[in-house]
Design an enzyme around this catalytic site. Structure first.
Site, short mmCIF file in Angstrom:
data_model
loop_
_atom_site.label_atom_id
_atom_site.label_comp_id
_atom_site.label_asym_id
_atom_site.label_seq_id
_atom_site.Cartn_x
_atom_site.Cartn_y
_atom_site.Cartn_z
N HIS A 306 59.14 41.08 50.88
CA HIS A 306 59.59 40.19 51.94
C HIS A 306 58.56 39.09 52.09
O HIS A 306 57.37 39.34 51.96
CB HIS A 306 59.74 40.97 53.27
CG HIS A 306 60.58 40.24 54.26
ND1 HIS A 306 60.06 39.29 55.09
CD2 HIS A 306 61.91 40.29 54.51
CE1 HIS A 306 61.03 38.79 55.83
NE2 HIS A 306 62.16 39.38 55.48
N ASP A 364 67.54 45.53 53.43
CA ASP A 364 68.68 45.50 52.50
C ASP A 364 68.71 46.71 51.58
O ASP A 364 69.74 47.04 51.02
CB ASP A 364 68.64 44.22 51.67
CG ASP A 364 68.87 43.02 52.55
OD1 ASP A 364 69.72 43.12 53.43
OD2 ASP A 364 68.19 42.02 52.36
N1 CMC Z 1 60.19 43.27 42.54
C1 CMC Z 1 59.14 43.06 41.71
N2 CMC Z 1 58.17 42.16 41.94
C2 CMC Z 1 58.26 41.43 43.06
C3 CMC Z 1 59.32 41.60 43.97
C4 CMC Z 1 60.31 42.56 43.68
N3 CMC Z 1 61.35 42.75 44.52
N4 CMC Z 1 59.18 40.73 45.00
C5 CMC Z 1 58.05 40.05 44.76
N5 CMC Z 1 57.49 40.46 43.59
C6 CMC Z 1 56.23 39.99 42.99
C7 CMC Z 1 56.43 38.64 42.34
O1 CMC Z 1 56.76 38.73 40.98
C8 CMC Z 1 55.08 37.99 42.57
O2 CMC Z 1 54.20 38.49 41.58
P1 CMC Z 1 53.03 37.54 41.00
O3 CMC Z 1 52.14 37.23 42.17
O4 CMC Z 1 52.39 38.39 39.96
O5 CMC Z 1 53.69 36.32 40.44
C9 CMC Z 1 54.62 38.55 43.92
O6 CMC Z 1 55.31 39.80 44.07
C10 CMC Z 1 54.96 37.65 45.08
O7 CMC Z 1 56.33 37.27 45.00
P2 CMC Z 1 56.92 35.94 45.59
O8 CMC Z 1 58.25 35.67 44.95
O9 CMC Z 1 55.89 34.85 45.50
O10 CMC Z 1 57.09 36.34 47.10
P3 CMC Z 1 57.99 35.59 48.14
O11 CMC Z 1 57.38 35.85 49.46
O12 CMC Z 1 58.23 34.19 47.75
O13 CMC Z 1 59.40 36.36 47.97
C11 CMC Z 1 61.26 37.72 48.29
C12 CMC Z 1 59.95 37.21 48.90
C13 CMC Z 1 62.00 38.53 49.38
C14 CMC Z 1 62.16 36.54 47.91
C15 CMC Z 1 60.95 38.60 47.06
O14 CMC Z 1 60.14 39.69 47.42
C16 CMC Z 1 62.22 39.10 46.35
O15 CMC Z 1 62.77 38.36 45.52
N6 CMC Z 1 62.69 40.35 46.68
C17 CMC Z 1 63.93 40.85 46.15
C18 CMC Z 1 65.08 40.25 46.92
C19 CMC Z 1 65.23 40.86 48.29
O16 CMC Z 1 65.19 42.06 48.47
N7 CMC Z 1 65.43 39.97 49.29
C20 CMC Z 1 65.71 40.40 50.66
C21 CMC Z 1 64.73 39.92 51.64
S1 CMC Z 1 64.94 40.75 53.21
C22 CMC Z 1 66.42 40.12 53.84
C23 CMC Z 1 66.25 38.78 54.42
O17 CMC Z 1 65.46 38.61 55.35
O18 CMC Z 1 66.97 37.88 53.95
#
Ligand code: CMC
Length: 430
Positions: A306, A364
């Site tokens: 998240h 989720d």
């Molecule tokens: N599985 C594997 N690796 C992950 C995941 C995941 N679900 N989420 C983040 N990472 C890794 C990512 O690869 C990155 O690694 P590195 O630093 O080595 O490049 C690191 O963690 C940080 O990720 P980010 O994309 O920079 O983090 P963010 O804060 O921009 O993204 C997120 C947050 C929710 C978009 C992401 O965690 C994700 O894509 N999760 C899966 C989708 C999901 O479950 N979304 C629902 C969110 S809760 C409902 C809502 O509020 O809408």
């Protein structure tokens, strides 16, 4: 940074910037005058360090795993309150008295029908249309039917539009579902509470009586409470940005629904369940964990991680309990997807990669399993999120419109394209 100023130094010049405290949570450095003073913009794609507005509605402490609606912890609201009470709280700032609650419930209940002609909109869609596509279209179309609540400068019209959307969203969502599965639309029933009425509109058919199971209705209501607001997330920011131009509230909510659809946001509940189905059995989990950790593989564990919560998502904890209550009520003991989910959670929570990156299950991860057990197809999951989040979008929209300092949202950019150049006739181009 002193107590209430921050100093910015560029070369031999420096500027004082005001630091503004919140009631709780991080202070903000007020950079509104930065461009005028320095000729520079700030750069923060994804808004990871930027407060886009001032708000008194919802507070999240991502490190502590805290979520408050108007100061009340989500755990208390989910345990002791109900959805319409939470709606009142989000909209008006305080929990209602008994009389206020009765009046609010009455007003929502008596706005649940939609203009009969709107049902023709549904039949214009292909039967296999994704229900979120139907939601974007039909909610936007509300502005074509309710002209008497689109003048955003009139507080009464703003309130009527707000109540209409909270009241009609379940009807529209249920109609999207019924159309999708090829069954007749079921009209709302005013003798049922909000969640029961929604389940009735989704699962009743004209040929037999449908009795709403109170345990399932309570679970539905709790899912609505958990999704009601989440401060300045992508869809809420979209609603605010759309509304900042003076667009009518129905159009703004349609914009929010469009944004919510994405798999990184509201679409994650659908994606999480699809992923659990794809994994299929516990013995295949290590393969998917390895893929999630592989930098060259775009695969992510859906329902994990998240932007704000770097500790357990408090909504996920409540959702996990609700999931078990629903499965027990329905007598579902051996759900292979639940087995995969439980094992995946256990493995991920003990894996160095997920620990180091603070990737915990989010809401989720569990909501998909519960919604499936309630009888919804995966394509409806994000629709239910949109239904519940409508009150949050409206409360945030109202707060923005009522803020005297509000102006149109207009981000700037770091331009990296071509500098000015002259047009060449096609014959001279290479
Ligand atoms: N599985 C594997 N690796 C992950 C995941 C995941 N679900 N989420 C983040 N990472 C890794 C990512 O690869 C990155 O690694 P590195 O630093 O080595 O490049 C690191 O963690 C940080 O990720 P980010 O994309 O920079 O983090 P963010 O804060 O921009 O993204 C997120 C947050 C929710 C978009 C992401 O965690 C994700 O894509 N999760 C899966 C989708 C999901 O479950 N979304 C629902 C969110 S809760 C409902 C809502 O509020 O809408």
């Amino acid at each position: 940074m002193s107590d209430n100023t921050a100093k910015l130094t560029m070369g031999d010049k420096s500027w004082d910037l005001k630091v503004r405290p919140g009631s709780i949570g991080p202070d903000v450095v007020d950079i509104a005058s930065l461009y005028a003073q320095t000729g520079c913009f700030t750069y923060d794609p994804g808004f990871t360090s930027t407060a886009s507005c001032e708000s008194a509605i919802t507070y999240i402490d991502g490190d502590e795993g805290t979520l408050l609606y108007r100061g009340y912890p989500i755990e208390q609201l989910a345990e002791h309150g109900d959805f319409l009470e939470s709606c009142y709280l989000l909209l008006y700032g305080e929990l209602p008295t008994k009389a206020q609650k009765d009046d609010f419930v009455h007003r929502v209940t008596y706005h649940t029908m939609i203009h009969e002609q709107m049902s023709r909109f549904f039949t214009g869609f292909r039967r296999d249309a994704h229900p979120m596509a139907i939601m974007v279209g039909t909610v936007g179309a509300l502005s074509a039917f309710y002209h008497d609540s689109t003048d955003i400068s009139d507080p009464h019209q703003r309130m009527v539009a707000s109540l209409r959307m909270i009241a009609k969203m379940p009807t529209i969502a249920a109609m999207a579902y019924k159309y999708h599965v090829g069954q007749p639309f079921v009209y709302p029933r005013n003798d049922l509470d909000y969640a029961s009425n929604f389940l009735h509109m989704c699962f009743a058919v004209p040929c037999e009586e449908y009795k709403v199971n109170p345990v399932l209705a309570r679970a539905m209501d709790r899912i609505f409470i958990l999704h009601a607001d989440h401060e300045q997330n992508a869809s809420t920011s979209t609603v605010r940005l759309a509304g900042s131009s003076g667009a009518n509230p129905f159009a703004c909510i349609a914009a929010g629904i469009a944004c919510l659809w994405g798999p990184a946001h509201g679409g994650a509940n659908e994606a999480a369940l699809n992923m659990l189905s794809e994994i299929g059995s516990v013995d295949r989990i290590p393969e998917y964990i390895a893929r999630a950790k592989d930098k060259n593989d775009p695969f992510r564990l859906m329902g994990f991680g998240h932007r704000v919560y770097k500790n357990y998502d408090p909504r996920a904890r409540i959702m996990q309990k609700t999931t078990h209550e629903v499965l027990a009520e329905l007598g579902i003991r051996d759900d292979p997807l639940l087995d995969v989910a439980m094992e995946l959670e256990k493995i991920a929570l003990n894996d160095e990669y997920f620990i180091e990156k603070k990737l915990y299950p989010n809401i989720d991860f569990y909501s998909g399993i519960t919604l499936r057990a309630l009888g919804f197809p995966t394509t409806m999951f994000t629709v239910l999120f949109a239904l519940a989040r409508t009150v949050g979008w409206i409360a945030q929209w109202k707060e923005m419109v009522e803020d005297p300092s509000q102006k149109i949202g207009r981000p700037r950019q770091l331009y990296t394209g071509a500098a000015q150049r002259d047009y060449l006739p096609v014959s001279q181009r290479r």
